[in-house]
Design a protein around this motif. Structure first.
Motif, PDB file in Angstrom:
ATOM      1  N   VAL A 168       0.868  -1.177   0.000  1.00  0.00           N
ATOM      2  CA  VAL A 168       0.000   0.000   0.000  1.00  0.00           C
ATOM      3  C   VAL A 168       0.903   1.224   0.000  1.00  0.00           C
ATOM      4  N   LEU A 169       0.769   2.046  -1.032  1.00  0.00           N
ATOM      5  CA  LEU A 169       1.597   3.247  -1.148  1.00  0.00           C
ATOM      6  C   LEU A 169       0.842   4.449  -0.606  1.00  0.00           C
ATOM      7  N   TYR A 170       1.438   5.105   0.400  1.00  0.00           N
ATOM      8  CA  TYR A 170       0.878   6.384   0.835  1.00  0.00           C
ATOM      9  C   TYR A 170       1.527   7.425  -0.056  1.00  0.00           C
ATOM     10  N   ALA A 171       0.749   8.050  -0.925  1.00  0.00           N
ATOM     11  CA  ALA A 171       1.324   8.853  -2.007  1.00  0.00           C
ATOM     12  C   ALA A 171       0.430  10.030  -2.367  1.00  0.00           C
ATOM     13  N   THR A 172       1.026  10.986  -3.077  1.00  0.00           N
ATOM     14  CA  THR A 172       0.270  12.111  -3.621  1.00  0.00           C
ATOM     15  C   THR A 172      -0.006  11.843  -5.094  1.00  0.00           C
ATOM     16  N   LEU A 173      -1.267  11.990  -5.466  1.00  0.00           N
ATOM     17  CA  LEU A 173      -1.672  11.865  -6.874  1.00  0.00           C
ATOM     18  C   LEU A 173      -2.011  13.251  -7.398  1.00  0.00           C
ATOM     19  N   LYS A 174      -1.325  13.659  -8.481  1.00  0.00           N
ATOM     20  CA  LYS A 174      -1.537  15.002  -9.041  1.00  0.00           C
ATOM     21  C   LYS A 174      -1.902  14.886 -10.511  1.00  0.00           C
ATOM     22  N   GLN A 175      -3.065  15.431 -10.857  1.00  0.00           N
ATOM     23  CA  GLN A 175      -3.557  15.363 -12.240  1.00  0.00           C
ATOM     24  C   GLN A 175      -2.656  16.177 -13.165  1.00  0.00           C
ATOM     25  N   ASP A 176      -2.437  15.646 -14.345  1.00  0.00           N
ATOM     26  CA  ASP A 176      -1.483  16.253 -15.286  1.00  0.00           C
ATOM     27  C   ASP A 176      -2.126  17.407 -16.062  1.00  0.00           C
ATOM     28  N   LYS A 177      -2.547  18.440 -15.313  1.00  0.00           N
ATOM     29  CA  LYS A 177      -3.066  19.653 -15.932  1.00  0.00           C
ATOM     30  C   LYS A 177      -3.063  20.770 -14.894  1.00  0.00           C
ATOM     31  N   GLU A 178      -3.121  21.986 -15.362  1.00  0.00           N
ATOM     32  CA  GLU A 178      -3.094  23.135 -14.454  1.00  0.00           C
ATOM     33  C   GLU A 178      -4.368  23.149 -13.604  1.00  0.00           C
ATOM     34  N   ASP A 179      -4.174  23.404 -12.297  1.00  0.00           N
ATOM     35  CA  ASP A 179      -5.284  23.420 -11.331  1.00  0.00           C
ATOM     36  C   ASP A 179      -6.072  22.108 -11.335  1.00  0.00           C
ATOM     37  N   GLY A 180      -5.374  21.029 -11.612  1.00  0.00           N
ATOM     38  CA  GLY A 180      -6.028  19.720 -11.616  1.00  0.00           C
ATOM     39  C   GLY A 180      -6.196  19.159 -10.210  1.00  0.00           C
ATOM     40  N   LYS A 219     -10.944   0.546 -10.966  1.00  0.00           N
ATOM     41  CA  LYS A 219     -12.375   0.578 -11.227  1.00  0.00           C
ATOM     42  C   LYS A 219     -12.913   1.939 -10.800  1.00  0.00           C
ATOM     43  N   VAL A 220     -14.047   2.326 -11.367  1.00  0.00           N
ATOM     44  CA  VAL A 220     -14.593   3.662 -11.116  1.00  0.00           C
ATOM     45  C   VAL A 220     -14.835   3.904  -9.627  1.00  0.00           C
ATOM     46  N   ALA A 221     -15.415   2.927  -8.948  1.00  0.00           N
ATOM     47  CA  ALA A 221     -15.728   3.099  -7.517  1.00  0.00           C
ATOM     48  C   ALA A 221     -14.455   3.284  -6.697  1.00  0.00           C
ATOM     49  N   ASP A 222     -13.410   2.492  -7.016  1.00  0.00           N
ATOM     50  CA  ASP A 222     -12.135   2.624  -6.305  1.00  0.00           C
ATOM     51  C   ASP A 222     -11.473   3.969  -6.603  1.00  0.00           C
ATOM     52  N   LEU A 223     -11.543   4.378  -7.854  1.00  0.00           N
ATOM     53  CA  LEU A 223     -10.926   5.651  -8.242  1.00  0.00           C
ATOM     54  C   LEU A 223     -11.605   6.829  -7.544  1.00  0.00           C
ATOM     55  N   ALA A 224     -12.925   6.789  -7.459  1.00  0.00           N
ATOM     56  CA  ALA A 224     -13.668   7.854  -6.782  1.00  0.00           C
ATOM     57  C   ALA A 224     -13.250   7.949  -5.320  1.00  0.00           C
ATOM     58  N   ARG A 225     -13.098   6.798  -4.676  1.00  0.00           N
ATOM     59  CA  ARG A 225     -12.692   6.788  -3.262  1.00  0.00           C
ATOM     60  C   ARG A 225     -11.275   7.323  -3.097  1.00  0.00           C
ATOM     61  N   ILE A 226     -10.362   6.913  -3.976  1.00  0.00           N
ATOM     62  CA  ILE A 226      -8.958   7.336  -3.883  1.00  0.00           C
ATOM     63  C   ILE A 226      -8.809   8.839  -4.088  1.00  0.00           C
ATOM     64  N   LEU A 227      -9.545   9.381  -5.065  1.00  0.00           N
ATOM     65  CA  LEU A 227      -9.419  10.809  -5.382  1.00  0.00           C
ATOM     66  C   LEU A 227     -10.354  11.687  -4.552  1.00  0.00           C
ATOM     67  N   GLY A 228     -11.287  11.059  -3.839  1.00  0.00           N
ATOM     68  CA  GLY A 228     -12.225  11.836  -3.042  1.00  0.00           C
ATOM     69  C   GLY A 228     -13.236  12.600  -3.885  1.00  0.00           C
ATOM     70  N   VAL A 229     -13.689  11.960  -4.983  1.00  0.00           N
ATOM     71  CA  VAL A 229     -14.675  12.582  -5.871  1.00  0.00           C
ATOM     72  C   VAL A 229     -15.864  11.631  -6.005  1.00  0.00           C
ATOM     73  N   THR A 230     -16.920  12.093  -6.679  1.00  0.00           N
ATOM     74  CA  THR A 230     -18.070  11.216  -6.917  1.00  0.00           C
ATOM     75  C   THR A 230     -17.744  10.234  -8.035  1.00  0.00           C
ATOM     76  N   GLU A 231     -18.540   9.180  -8.131  1.00  0.00           N
ATOM     77  CA  GLU A 231     -18.304   8.191  -9.192  1.00  0.00           C
ATOM     78  C   GLU A 231     -18.536   8.796 -10.572  1.00  0.00           C
ATOM     79  N   ASP A 232     -19.509   9.705 -10.677  1.00  0.00           N
ATOM     80  CA  ASP A 232     -19.732  10.382 -11.967  1.00  0.00           C
ATOM     81  C   ASP A 232     -18.509  11.198 -12.366  1.00  0.00           C
ATOM     82  N   GLU A 233     -17.924  11.911 -11.390  1.00  0.00           N
ATOM     83  CA  GLU A 233     -16.724  12.721 -11.678  1.00  0.00           C
ATOM     84  C   GLU A 233     -15.553  11.826 -12.052  1.00  0.00           C
ATOM     85  N   ALA A 234     -15.427  10.689 -11.360  1.00  0.00           N
ATOM     86  CA  ALA A 234     -14.341   9.765 -11.686  1.00  0.00           C
ATOM     87  C   ALA A 234     -14.525   9.164 -13.077  1.00  0.00           C
TER      88      ALA A 234
END
Length: 444
Positions: A168-180, A219-234
């Protein structure tokens, strides 16, 4: 009182009831007297209100209620005497118009009710019908996975310098765009679906970075949880490339196969060797597989019965009855759930006919025992070494059965198990050994 019925067709009928003053006045008079004894009205001492006064004030309402009670009791009695297999309950026909009677204690009333009848069919199970009961064996991969999970459950957390698969990696995920999106979170590598992404996260150290496509990784549900967004946003991310920067590496080390570990899982001293441990795990797993095999056979019997029985139901009546007994249900809700309702009804009739034909009986003690079994399994799930006494289980069971809904559910479960056992005696059963991995693929 005269009561009769007339079949409209095989699944619809009408019940006619004629009730004269001699049939209802004795019960109505008694109800008026009882009301007078309890009445507390201005100008009268409590319990001393004249029956004539009660009759003038409340007579018609009491008459109406008592006639309803008499008719309901007599119709239920008549249905039993005539052995009518009724679906739902009788519904008053609209032809009985209000204002037809004076309600003056002298009317002879005629009421009509519509009823739905269960379709006639033979249950399709006999000694000629053959089914397979599987004897499921634990294959090496399944046993290895179970042992691994047990060792990890009692293992310890470490923080290695270099990441491996499963960490399990405790890590920072940063979207590859400005203000992402930027989120520091825990990333489980064991749930990553894409092999390339998984490989890219092996061999990393603290502060190392890796570019990953999160849409491919999770998966969408896992991604939403990891990024702290809704499933629609993910689901609708415009940019799916992220930079992952490692902050810390967490690894759950498997417990050693030693006496301390064995005693956490089993009574102290019962297991002392790895071979004994492996045999115990195999026994546990294969006991669980017996439940899988029984459920598979139940499903096969259910599917066969449902396919072989071709029956028509009084659908118009049943929809009326559902609406009458569930006034808050919208017409659309009734329509949407009606097919499932008919399927449940069909199997219930099949079950009931098996119960009747074989004189099966559900006893209260059997319901209590099933409740105790369910409670015991739940306790062991949370603490394998906890061993409740029979007295404790009995007490918990009584508490559970005090809830009518739970009691009804357990009653139906006991009935279903009795029907299942009866069907196993009726049909031809062949046993077949099969590895769990192959068993899992059967229905697929």
């Amino acid at each position: 009182m005269n009561i009769s019925h007339q079949n409209i067709d095989d699944i619809n009928a009408k019940i006619q009831v004629e009730i004269a003053p001699a049939d209802y006045n004795p019960q109505v008079d008694k109800a008026i007297k009882d009301q007078a004894k309890k009445a507390n009205l201005p100008g009268f001492r409590k319990g001393m209100v004249p029956t004539g006064h009660i009759k003038r004030m409340y007579g018609k309402a009491i008459l109406f209620d008592e006639i309803n009670k008499i008719i309901n009791d007599k119709i239920a009695e008549y249905i039993g005497e005539q052995k009518l297999e009724v679906l739902g309950q009788p519904l008053p026909l609209e032809e009985d118009k209000d204002g037809q009677y004076n309600w003056d204690f002298n009317d002879t009333f005629n009421f009509n009710y519509e009823i739905g009848l269960a379709p006639q069919f033979e249950t399709p199970f006999s000694a000629e019908t053959e089914f397979t009961e599987y004897d499921i064996k634990a294959d090496d991969a399944t046993l290895a996975e179970r042992i691994k999970n047990l060792r990890r459950s009692y293992g310890k957390m470490t923080n290695p310098e270099v990441s491996e698969e499963g960490d399990v990696l405790y890590a920072t995920l940063k979207q590859d765009k400005e203000d992402g999106i930027e989120k520091t979170t825990s990333v489980r590598t064991d749930i990553i679906e894409d092999a390339k992404v998984k490989k890219a996260l092996v061999g990393l150290k603290k502060d190392d970075t890796a570019k990953i496509d999160v849409k491919k990784a999770f998966k969408v549900a896992d991604l939403a949880r990891i990024l702290g967004v809704t499933e629609d946003e993910a689901e609708n991310l415009d940019v799916t490339k992220f930079e992952l920067t490692v902050k810390n590496i967490n690894r759950l080390e498997e417990s050693d196969l030693n006496q301390e570990f064995f005693d956490k899982l089993f009574p102290a001293g019962e297991v002392t060797k790895e071979e004994e441990f492996n045999e115990k795990v195999k026994e546990e797993v294969e006991n669980l597989f017996k439940q899988n095999a029984a459920q598979k056979l139940r499903n096969d019997l259910y599917t066969y019965g449902m396919e072989k029985v071709d029956a028509k139901f009084p659908e118009e009546f049943l929809k009326k009855w559902l609406k009458a007994t569930n006034p808050n249900l919208a017409e659309t809700e009734i329509e949407e759930g009606f097919e499932d309702f008919l399927n449940n009804l069909k199997w219930t009739i099949i079950e009931n006919r098996i119960v009747t034909a074989n004189n099966l009986e559900v006893k209260y003690d059997e319901v209590v025992e099933l409740a105790k079994e369910r409670i015991y399994a739940q306790i062991k799930m949370y603490n394998i070494n906890d061993e409740p006494t029979d007295e404790q289980l009995q007490q918990f069971a009584m508490q559970l059965l005090s809830d009518r809904e739970q009691a009804n559910r357990l009653f139906e479960e006991v009935k279903a198990l009795k029907v299942f056992d009866q069907l196993k005696e009726t049909v031809k059963i062949k046993s077949k050994k099969i590895d769990f991995d192959k068993f899992e693929k059967l229905d697929k």
